[in-house]
Design a protein around this motif. Structure first.
Motif, PDB file in Angstrom:
ATOM      1  N   VAL A 181     -91.315 -69.694  -8.337  1.00 45.07           N
ATOM      2  CA  VAL A 181     -91.251 -69.229  -6.949  1.00 45.07           C
ATOM      3  C   VAL A 181     -92.672 -68.984  -6.433  1.00 45.07           C
ATOM      4  CG1 VAL A 181     -90.467 -67.376  -5.428  1.00 45.07           C
ATOM      5  CG2 VAL A 181     -88.994 -68.187  -7.288  1.00 45.07           C
ATOM      6  N   ASP A 182     -92.961 -69.519  -5.242  1.00 50.42           N
ATOM      7  CA  ASP A 182     -94.271 -69.324  -4.607  1.00 50.42           C
ATOM      8  C   ASP A 182     -94.207 -68.080  -3.720  1.00 50.42           C
ATOM      9  OD1 ASP A 182     -96.610 -69.388  -3.156  1.00 50.42           O
ATOM     10  OD2 ASP A 182     -96.502 -71.519  -2.676  1.00 50.42           O
ATOM     11  N   VAL A 183     -94.952 -67.017  -4.107  1.00 50.74           N
ATOM     12  CA  VAL A 183     -94.952 -65.783  -3.306  1.00 50.74           C
ATOM     13  C   VAL A 183     -96.255 -65.628  -2.525  1.00 50.74           C
ATOM     14  CG1 VAL A 183     -93.343 -64.543  -4.796  1.00 50.74           C
ATOM     15  CG2 VAL A 183     -95.796 -64.483  -5.307  1.00 50.74           C
ATOM     16  N   GLY A 184     -97.055 -66.698  -2.484  1.00 51.30           N
ATOM     17  CA  GLY A 184     -98.333 -66.614  -1.779  1.00 51.30           C
ATOM     18  C   GLY A 184     -98.363 -67.319  -0.446  1.00 51.30           C
ATOM     19  N   SER A 219    -105.193 -57.785   1.477  1.00 54.50           N
ATOM     20  CA  SER A 219    -106.119 -58.901   1.269  1.00 54.50           C
ATOM     21  C   SER A 219    -105.511 -60.057   0.503  1.00 54.50           C
ATOM     22  CB  SER A 219    -107.364 -58.410   0.504  1.00 54.50           C
ATOM     23  OG  SER A 219    -108.015 -57.384   1.218  1.00 54.50           O
ATOM     24  N   ALA A 220    -104.382 -59.814  -0.175  1.00 56.47           N
ATOM     25  CA  ALA A 220    -103.736 -60.851  -0.992  1.00 56.47           C
ATOM     26  C   ALA A 220    -102.255 -60.514  -1.105  1.00 56.47           C
ATOM     27  CB  ALA A 220    -104.389 -60.925  -2.369  1.00 56.47           C
ATOM     28  N   GLY A 239     -98.992 -71.319  -3.961  1.00 51.70           N
ATOM     29  CA  GLY A 239     -98.831 -71.547  -5.387  1.00 51.70           C
ATOM     30  C   GLY A 239     -98.951 -70.293  -6.236  1.00 51.70           C
ATOM     31  N   THR A 240     -99.181 -69.140  -5.600  1.00 48.46           N
ATOM     32  CA  THR A 240     -99.296 -67.889  -6.358  1.00 48.46           C
ATOM     33  C   THR A 240     -97.939 -67.505  -6.946  1.00 48.46           C
ATOM     34  OG1 THR A 240    -101.087 -67.096  -4.929  1.00 48.46           O
ATOM     35  CG2 THR A 240     -99.918 -65.444  -6.243  1.00 48.46           C
ATOM     36  N   LEU A 274     -85.878 -62.015  -3.089  1.00 47.29           N
ATOM     37  CA  LEU A 274     -87.091 -62.778  -2.789  1.00 47.29           C
ATOM     38  C   LEU A 274     -87.264 -63.041  -1.296  1.00 47.29           C
ATOM     39  CD1 LEU A 274     -86.695 -65.448  -5.614  1.00 47.29           C
ATOM     40  CD2 LEU A 274     -88.336 -63.561  -5.598  1.00 47.29           C
ATOM     41  N   LYS A 275     -86.393 -62.493  -0.474  1.00 52.12           N
ATOM     42  CA  LYS A 275     -86.336 -62.826   0.945  1.00 52.12           C
ATOM     43  C   LYS A 275     -87.672 -62.600   1.650  1.00 52.12           C
ATOM     44  CE  LYS A 275     -84.091 -63.846   4.780  1.00 52.12           C
ATOM     45  NZ  LYS A 275     -83.546 -65.203   5.009  1.00 52.12           N
ATOM     46  N   ARG A 276     -88.244 -61.393   1.527  1.00 56.78           N
ATOM     47  CA  ARG A 276     -89.452 -61.051   2.287  1.00 56.78           C
ATOM     48  C   ARG A 276     -90.674 -61.816   1.773  1.00 56.78           C
ATOM     49  NH1 ARG A 276     -93.447 -57.117   1.618  1.00 56.78           N
ATOM     50  NH2 ARG A 276     -92.343 -56.321  -0.217  1.00 56.78           N
ATOM     51  N   MET A 277     -90.768 -62.003   0.504  1.00 52.47           N
ATOM     52  CA  MET A 277     -91.960 -62.608  -0.076  1.00 52.47           C
ATOM     53  C   MET A 277     -91.915 -64.128  -0.132  1.00 52.47           C
ATOM     54  SD  MET A 277     -94.165 -60.255  -0.905  1.00 52.47           S
ATOM     55  CE  MET A 277     -95.206 -61.062  -2.108  1.00 52.47           C
ATOM     56  N   ALA A 278     -90.718 -64.711  -0.279  1.00 51.66           N
ATOM     57  CA  ALA A 278     -90.637 -66.162  -0.476  1.00 51.66           C
ATOM     58  C   ALA A 278     -89.588 -66.843   0.390  1.00 51.66           C
ATOM     59  CB  ALA A 278     -90.366 -66.468  -1.947  1.00 51.66           C
ATOM     60  N   GLY A 279     -88.858 -66.070   1.229  1.00 52.41           N
ATOM     61  CA  GLY A 279     -87.836 -66.656   2.079  1.00 52.41           C
ATOM     62  C   GLY A 279     -86.608 -67.109   1.313  1.00 52.41           C
ATOM     63  N   ASP A 280     -86.393 -66.551   0.147  1.00 53.45           N
ATOM     64  CA  ASP A 280     -85.269 -66.918  -0.719  1.00 53.45           C
ATOM     65  C   ASP A 280     -84.376 -65.689  -0.864  1.00 53.45           C
ATOM     66  OD1 ASP A 280     -83.553 -67.557  -2.862  1.00 53.45           O
ATOM     67  OD2 ASP A 280     -85.082 -68.821  -3.818  1.00 53.45           O
ATOM     68  N   ALA A 281     -83.096 -65.827  -0.564  1.00 57.96           N
ATOM     69  CA  ALA A 281     -82.195 -64.669  -0.546  1.00 57.96           C
ATOM     70  C   ALA A 281     -81.699 -64.261  -1.930  1.00 57.96           C
ATOM     71  CB  ALA A 281     -81.001 -64.965   0.352  1.00 57.96           C
TER      72      ALA A 281
END
Length: 600
Positions: A423-426, A362-363, A435-436, A402-409
């Motif tokens: 880092v935006d993980v939302g 859900s989030a 902005g999460t 951070l690859k899967r959550m934010a596209g940052d390796a």
């Protein structure tokens, strides 16, 4: 019944207020005492949990026996004090005297103290027997919600002889209660010794045994019938609310969660009504039996008797002081339970439900919104993953990068908290969560405080990491040691947690069930891949006094299977489906379906 209504009406408001206040004050104290004694007994006996399989052996431990005796002694005192207060109130009502709540409490204290001075301890046992019979059905319903007693009751009742033992116990208690029906009045109103009061009770009951038992039984049945009707009405109103105002996917889960809470509230209210009606009827019966014996004309019951002297210590001021002290201590217990997690709350769940990485369906996983969603979806726990940043701060995050959550390796361990906080993980999950940020462990603890228990998984960062010590210190500083458990795939980490904070419960995570890992002193429960769990394994772990948690269970068929195995906690990505499957009843589903049809 008419006479009972009349006598209840005189001090009815004060009696109800007293009973509500007495139980609201006593319950938190008794729960906190029971929780403390249980923890002491478990620690002294070498167990982590009480389960179906180890219950008998646990109760045979010296520490458990001593704790049980202490709890029984306190319960006997509470039962006698309540009886003394109710006798005071109804004695005054029979004489058409109105009493305040404080006067009822003072009178009860005085009568109980007089019995202690006279050595009238047998009356305490009799009062407890009467209280047990008055609340028999309510106690049964409450025990049906307590693990592991629910499993024991189910197993015993499934046997042909299952009803024989409880029936014999109830019959024995009735055989004790009926002849001693008026002993309380003899002890506390007429100021007789226990032997004299027993003789007096037998005299008054001569030729009236059946009538007395019938009147008291019908009074209790009337109250219970009213409570059942109120329960049914509350369930229907809750279902109507759910159908009208809630998303259909959460309707059944809410109804199932509300069902138990409604029952607990009604058990509390019905207990007050049962005690008031029972002692009101008993006062009427006592008055008429006494008047008949003394050859008085029938009329208003005469319960006049000698009031025990209050003494210097039991003045109105001191009674008020005792009441104020109890109120303060009880308020502290309640505030602590609300802020830092309740005492004994986990006893009232058949299988607890853990939202995997928060409610990750859900989030965004491992975020504050995921924890909020887990609360909204009625999860008992949320599982979160904790690791360290480059500057040694603790954050809630699962992956190494951070690859899967934010596209940052970039690797999490190579970044500081300041860098990670930007880092935006939302956004990758949904624009709604843009902005999460990645939360710290402290932020997650604060978000869950008093609302959600946490299963904190420590990622294995190697033996050189001080992650276990930092996590233990963070949990302790938050004051949430009783609201959190710590898990890891590293036994060394768990041993270090126990060394730093022995009060924190720890769980060993294993994907395959091999060896006797559950016997390690640093392991309070095991967390296993659900497909690797069998009934034999669950029973073996339970015999060691430890719980079995399973992950990650998302299919209805697998949820039904692990429920049958008797596991204690289910980790899932779908808490709503888990609650519907683990706690579902056909009646609840049918009620919702009928209401939807009626609304259409």
């Amino acid at each position: 019944m008419r006479e009972t209504r009349q006598i209840v009406r005189v001090n009815g408001r004060s009696i109800v207020l007293f009973e509500a206040a007495y139980r609201l004050l006593a319950l938190p104290l008794l729960l906190r005492m029971a929780d403390a004694l249980m923890r002491f007994s478990l620690h002294a006996s070498g167990y982590s949990y009480v389960t179906v399989n180890n219950l008998v052996s646990f109760l045979g431990e010296p520490a458990a026996i001593a704790s049980l005796c202490m709890e029984v002694a306190v319960l006997l005192l509470c039962a006698a004090l309540e009886a003394g207060c109710l006798v005071t109130a109804f004695q005054a009502a029979a004489e058409s005297r109105r009493l305040s709540v404080l006067a009822i409490f003072q009178g009860g204290l005085s009568k109980t103290a007089a019995e202690v001075r006279r050595g009238g301890w047998p009356w305490f046992l009799i009062a407890a027997v009467h209280s047990f019979l008055i609340h028999l059905f309510l106690l049964y319903r409450l025990l049906c919600h307590v693990r592991p007693l629910k499993f024991i009751l189910t197993a015993v009742m499934s046997e042909r002889w299952g009803w024989l033992i409880p029936a014999c116990v109830v019959a024995l208690f009735i055989a004790i209660a009926v002849p001693t029906a008026f002993v309380g009045f003899g002890c506390m109103v007429e100021q007789r010794s226990f032997k004299g009061s027993l003789k007096r009770s037998l005299e008054l009951l001569r030729g009236n045994y059946v009538h007395t038992a019938l009147v008291l039984s019908l009074s209790n049945v009337f109250v219970l019938a009213a409570a059942v009707l109120l329960y049914m009405a509350a369930i229907v109103l809750t279902a109507v609310f759910a159908v009208h105002f809630l998303d259909q996917r959460i309707e059944l889960a809410l109804l199932l969660a509300a069902r138990d809470r409604i029952e607990f509230v009604l058990i509390f209210a019905a207990g007050i009504a049962l005690s008031a009606v029972h002692y009101g009827a008993l006062t009427v019966l006592y008055g008429y039996a006494r008047g008949k014996q003394e050859e008085k004309a029938p009329g208003a019951p005469d319960c006049s008797g000698k009031e025990p002297a209050h003494g210097r210590l039991l003045t109105r001021r001191n009674a008020l002081g005792i009441l104020s002290l109890l109120t303060a201590v009880s308020a502290v217990c309640v505030a602590d339970a609300v802020r830092n997690g309740g005492a004994g709350g986990d006893w009232l769940s058949e299988v607890e439900i853990t939202a995997h990485r928060g409610s990750s369906s859900s989030a965004p996983e491992n975020t504050i919104p995921a924890l909020e969603a887990a609360i909204e979806e009625l999860a008992d726990f949320a599982e979160i993953d904790v690791q360290e940043t480059a500057d040694g701060e603790l954050i809630v995050f699962h992956d190494r990068t951070l690859k899967r959550m934010a596209g940052d390796a970039r690797a999490v361990a190579s970044m500081t908290l300041s860098e990670l906080s930007r880092v935006d993980v939302g956004l990758r999950f949904s624009q709604e969560f843009e902005g999460t940020a990645i939360p710290t462990l402290s932020e997650a603890l604060e978000a869950a405080r008093g609302r959600l228990k946490l299963n904190i998984e420590l990622k294995n960062l190697g033996a050189a990491s001080d992650l276990p010590e930092k996590a233990a210190a963070c949990i302790r500083e938050s004051g949430l040691s009783r609201q959190c458990v710590v898990t890891s795939t590293s036994l060394d980490y768990l041993r270090r947690i126990k060394s730093a904070a022995p009060e924190i419960y720890t769980g060993y995570i294993a994907s395959a069930a091999y060896g006797a890992y559950y016997q390690d002193e640093a392991v309070d429960f095991v967390s296993l891949l659900s497909s690797s769990v069998s009934r034999r394994l669950v029973e073996t772990v339970h015999e060691c006094g430890k719980e079995v948690h399973v992950w990650t269970v998302n299919r209805k068929s697998e949820l039904e299977r692990v429920k049958l195995l008797g596991v204690d906690n289910v980790i899932t990505d779908n808490p709503i489906l888990a609650r519907e499957t683990l706690y579902a009843e056909e009646n609840a589903e049918h009620l919702l379906e009928r209401l939807r049809e009626m609304i259409r």
